[in-house]
Write a protein that holds these residues in place. Structure first.
Motif, PDB file in Angstrom:
ATOM      1  N   GLY A   1       0.898  -1.281   0.076  1.00 14.72           N
ATOM      2  CA  GLY A   1       0.089   0.006  -0.020  1.00 14.72           C
ATOM      3  C   GLY A   1       0.867   1.167  -0.070  1.00 14.72           C
ATOM      4  N   GLY A   2       0.208   2.451  -0.462  1.00 16.68           N
ATOM      5  CA  GLY A   2       1.079   3.596  -0.407  1.00 16.68           C
ATOM      6  C   GLY A   2       1.361   3.895  -1.639  1.00 16.68           C
ATOM      7  N   LEU A   3       2.050   5.092  -1.699  1.00 19.64           N
ATOM      8  CA  LEU A   3       2.359   5.594  -3.161  1.00 19.64           C
ATOM      9  C   LEU A   3       3.723   6.384  -2.820  1.00 19.64           C
ATOM     10  CD1 LEU A   3       2.082   6.171  -6.344  1.00 19.64           C
ATOM     11  CD2 LEU A   3       0.907   8.431  -5.520  1.00 19.64           C
ATOM     12  N   GLY A   4       4.769   6.147  -3.918  1.00 22.42           N
ATOM     13  CA  GLY A   4       5.888   6.852  -3.711  1.00 22.42           C
ATOM     14  C   GLY A   4       7.255   6.497  -4.832  1.00 22.42           C
ATOM     15  N   MET A   5       8.091   7.073  -4.495  1.00 27.45           N
ATOM     16  CA  MET A   5       9.211   6.685  -5.643  1.00 27.45           C
ATOM     17  C   MET A   5       9.485   5.422  -5.475  1.00 27.45           C
ATOM     18  SD  MET A   5       9.431   9.438  -7.448  1.00 27.45           S
ATOM     19  CE  MET A   5      10.651   8.811  -8.373  1.00 27.45           C
ATOM     20  N   ARG A   6       9.438   4.678  -6.697  1.00 25.11           N
ATOM     21  CA  ARG A   6       9.907   2.948  -6.393  1.00 25.11           C
ATOM     22  C   ARG A   6      11.389   3.050  -7.141  1.00 25.11           C
ATOM     23  NH1 ARG A   6       6.543  -1.194  -9.672  1.00 25.11           N
ATOM     24  NH2 ARG A   6       7.951  -0.255 -11.486  1.00 25.11           N
ATOM     25  N   TYR A   7      12.248   2.500  -6.527  1.00 22.68           N
ATOM     26  CA  TYR A   7      13.745   2.250  -7.190  1.00 22.68           C
ATOM     27  C   TYR A   7      13.624   0.777  -7.164  1.00 22.68           C
ATOM     28  CZ  TYR A   7      14.787   6.991  -5.428  1.00 22.68           C
ATOM     29  OH  TYR A   7      15.062   8.230  -5.320  1.00 22.68           O
ATOM     30  N   THR A   8      13.885   0.454  -8.515  1.00 23.87           N
ATOM     31  CA  THR A   8      14.110  -1.202  -8.634  1.00 23.87           C
ATOM     32  C   THR A   8      15.710  -1.167  -8.607  1.00 23.87           C
ATOM     33  OG1 THR A   8      12.224  -1.202 -10.334  1.00 23.87           O
ATOM     34  CG2 THR A   8      13.764  -2.967 -10.377  1.00 23.87           C
ATOM     35  N   VAL A   9      16.176  -2.085  -7.589  1.00 22.74           N
ATOM     36  CA  VAL A   9      17.459  -2.174  -7.224  1.00 22.74           C
ATOM     37  C   VAL A   9      17.753  -3.778  -7.544  1.00 22.74           C
ATOM     38  CG1 VAL A   9      17.509  -0.033  -5.874  1.00 22.74           C
ATOM     39  CG2 VAL A   9      17.192  -2.260  -4.837  1.00 22.74           C
ATOM     40  N   LYS A  10      19.130  -3.871  -7.466  1.00 23.68           N
ATOM     41  CA  LYS A  10      19.753  -5.346  -7.333  1.00 23.68           C
ATOM     42  C   LYS A  10      20.696  -5.260  -6.388  1.00 23.68           C
ATOM     43  CE  LYS A  10      19.011  -7.144 -11.475  1.00 23.68           C
ATOM     44  NZ  LYS A  10      18.581  -8.567 -11.966  1.00 23.68           N
ATOM     45  N   VAL A  11      20.181  -6.321  -5.488  1.00 23.59           N
ATOM     46  CA  VAL A  11      21.066  -6.599  -4.301  1.00 23.59           C
ATOM     47  C   VAL A  11      21.228  -8.017  -4.085  1.00 23.59           C
ATOM     48  CG1 VAL A  11      21.133  -6.697  -1.579  1.00 23.59           C
ATOM     49  CG2 VAL A  11      19.704  -4.918  -2.985  1.00 23.59           C
ATOM     50  N   ARG A  12      22.648  -8.325  -4.257  1.00 18.48           N
ATOM     51  CA  ARG A  12      23.083  -9.409  -4.304  1.00 18.48           C
ATOM     52  C   ARG A  12      22.471 -10.367  -5.504  1.00 18.48           C
ATOM     53  NH1 ARG A  12      24.277 -11.681   1.722  1.00 18.48           N
ATOM     54  NH2 ARG A  12      25.766 -10.020   2.373  1.00 18.48           N
ATOM     55  N   GLY A  13      22.362  -9.698  -6.662  1.00 18.44           N
ATOM     56  CA  GLY A  13      21.751 -10.319  -7.680  1.00 18.44           C
ATOM     57  C   GLY A  13      20.194 -10.539  -7.752  1.00 18.44           C
ATOM     58  N   LYS A  14      19.656 -10.072  -6.644  1.00 15.80           N
ATOM     59  CA  LYS A  14      18.150 -10.269  -6.503  1.00 15.80           C
ATOM     60  C   LYS A  14      17.706  -8.942  -6.997  1.00 15.80           C
ATOM     61  CE  LYS A  14      14.344 -11.726  -3.615  1.00 15.80           C
ATOM     62  NZ  LYS A  14      14.129 -12.094  -2.185  1.00 15.80           N
TER      63      LYS A  14
ATOM     64  N   LEU B   1      12.337  -0.958  -3.865  1.00 19.07           N
ATOM     65  CA  LEU B   1      12.626  -0.147  -2.617  1.00 19.07           C
ATOM     66  C   LEU B   1      11.896   1.097  -3.109  1.00 19.07           C
ATOM     67  CD1 LEU B   1      14.497   0.462  -0.114  1.00 19.07           C
ATOM     68  CD2 LEU B   1      16.169   1.402  -1.649  1.00 19.07           C
ATOM     69  N   PHE B   2      11.187   1.510  -2.162  1.00 21.13           N
ATOM     70  CA  PHE B   2      10.268   2.709  -1.954  1.00 21.13           C
ATOM     71  C   PHE B   2      10.816   3.715  -1.096  1.00 21.13           C
ATOM     72  CE2 PHE B   2       7.669  -0.786  -3.560  1.00 21.13           C
ATOM     73  CZ  PHE B   2       6.909  -0.163  -4.571  1.00 21.13           C
ATOM     74  N   GLU B   3      10.599   5.224  -1.608  1.00 23.00           N
ATOM     75  CA  GLU B   3      10.884   6.213  -0.670  1.00 23.00           C
ATOM     76  C   GLU B   3       9.293   6.924  -0.433  1.00 23.00           C
ATOM     77  OE1 GLU B   3      13.468  10.281  -0.026  1.00 23.00           O
ATOM     78  OE2 GLU B   3      13.268   9.308  -2.075  1.00 23.00           O
ATOM     79  N   ASP B   4       8.750   7.076   0.531  1.00 21.42           N
ATOM     80  CA  ASP B   4       7.706   7.639   0.512  1.00 21.42           C
ATOM     81  C   ASP B   4       7.568   8.789   1.653  1.00 21.42           C
ATOM     82  OD1 ASP B   4       4.849   8.384   0.634  1.00 21.42           O
ATOM     83  OD2 ASP B   4       4.257   6.446   1.674  1.00 21.42           O
ATOM     84  N   GLU B   5       7.557   9.973   1.471  1.00 24.64           N
ATOM     85  CA  GLU B   5       7.606  10.949   2.426  1.00 24.64           C
ATOM     86  C   GLU B   5       9.025  10.956   3.402  1.00 24.64           C
ATOM     87  OE1 GLU B   5       3.945  11.582   4.279  1.00 24.64           O
ATOM     88  OE2 GLU B   5       2.782  11.730   2.229  1.00 24.64           O
ATOM     89  N   GLY B   6      10.141  10.615   2.854  1.00 25.74           N
ATOM     90  CA  GLY B   6      11.217  10.580   3.618  1.00 25.74           C
ATOM     91  C   GLY B   6      11.500   9.453   4.383  1.00 25.74           C
ATOM     92  N   ARG B   7      10.649   8.485   4.368  1.00 31.93           N
ATOM     93  CA  ARG B   7      10.861   6.838   4.853  1.00 31.93           C
ATOM     94  C   ARG B   7      10.900   6.149   3.811  1.00 31.93           C
ATOM     95  NH1 ARG B   7       6.492   5.487   9.058  1.00 31.93           N
ATOM     96  NH2 ARG B   7       8.271   4.153   9.900  1.00 31.93           N
ATOM     97  N   TRP B   8      11.995   5.022   4.002  1.00 27.00           N
ATOM     98  CA  TRP B   8      12.112   3.978   3.004  1.00 27.00           C
ATOM     99  C   TRP B   8      11.669   2.573   3.258  1.00 27.00           C
ATOM    100  CZ3 TRP B   8      14.968   4.817  -1.618  1.00 27.00           C
ATOM    101  CH2 TRP B   8      15.716   6.214  -1.431  1.00 27.00           C
ATOM    102  N   PHE B   9      11.028   1.939   2.413  1.00 24.56           N
ATOM    103  CA  PHE B   9      10.558   0.546   2.968  1.00 24.56           C
ATOM    104  C   PHE B   9      10.795  -0.416   1.415  1.00 24.56           C
ATOM    105  CE2 PHE B   9       6.558   2.651   1.274  1.00 24.56           C
ATOM    106  CZ  PHE B   9       6.046   1.727   0.443  1.00 24.56           C
ATOM    107  N   VAL B  10      10.744  -1.699   1.934  1.00 26.52           N
ATOM    108  CA  VAL B  10      10.683  -2.621   0.743  1.00 26.52           C
ATOM    109  C   VAL B  10       9.365  -3.516   1.127  1.00 26.52           C
ATOM    110  CG1 VAL B  10      12.951  -2.960   0.544  1.00 26.52           C
ATOM    111  CG2 VAL B  10      11.950  -4.285   2.160  1.00 26.52           C
ATOM    112  N   GLU B  11       8.522  -4.285  -0.144  1.00 26.70           N
ATOM    113  CA  GLU B  11       7.653  -4.941   0.296  1.00 26.70           C
ATOM    114  C   GLU B  11       7.829  -6.364   0.988  1.00 26.70           C
ATOM    115  OE1 GLU B  11       4.797  -3.495  -3.234  1.00 26.70           O
ATOM    116  OE2 GLU B  11       6.466  -4.951  -3.876  1.00 26.70           O
ATOM    117  N   GLY B  12       7.065  -6.794   1.712  1.00 27.63           N
ATOM    118  CA  GLY B  12       7.601  -8.113   2.207  1.00 27.63           C
ATOM    119  C   GLY B  12       7.047  -8.400   3.526  1.00 27.63           C
TER     120      GLY B  12
END
Length: 76
Positions: free
Chosen positions: A48-61, A65-76
């Motif tokens: 849920g929520g809307l923000g900037m979505r960064y598609t990133v590679k971490v250890r090949g996966k 990664l989302f930034e929403d009003e200065g807070r960062w979260f991942v789905e999971g």
């Protein structure tokens, strides 16, 4: 699924763009971000929520990664 809030180390350039470099998971372990492959405003379909979505590679996966009003979260 819920949002998992994380601590992110990022750089901000003179044009106002943000590039995440690493994230710290809830257990305190730091993961380097190998590469940012996409940046766009998008909703978190799982958390849920809307923000900037960064598609990133971490250890090949691929991770959303989302930034929403200065807070960062991942789905999971």
């Amino acid at each position: 699924m819920a949002k998992t809030f994380v601590t992110v180390t990022a750089v901000h350039d003179a044009e106002g763009k943000t590039k995440p470099l690493a994230l710290v998971w809830t257990n305190g372990k730091q993961y380097e971000i190998d590469r940012v492959t996409d940046v766009r405003q998008a909703p978190s379909l799982r958390g849920g929520g809307l923000g900037m979505r960064y598609t990133v590679k971490v250890r090949g996966k691929e991770v959303y990664l989302f930034e929403d009003e200065g807070r960062w979260f991942v789905e999971g």
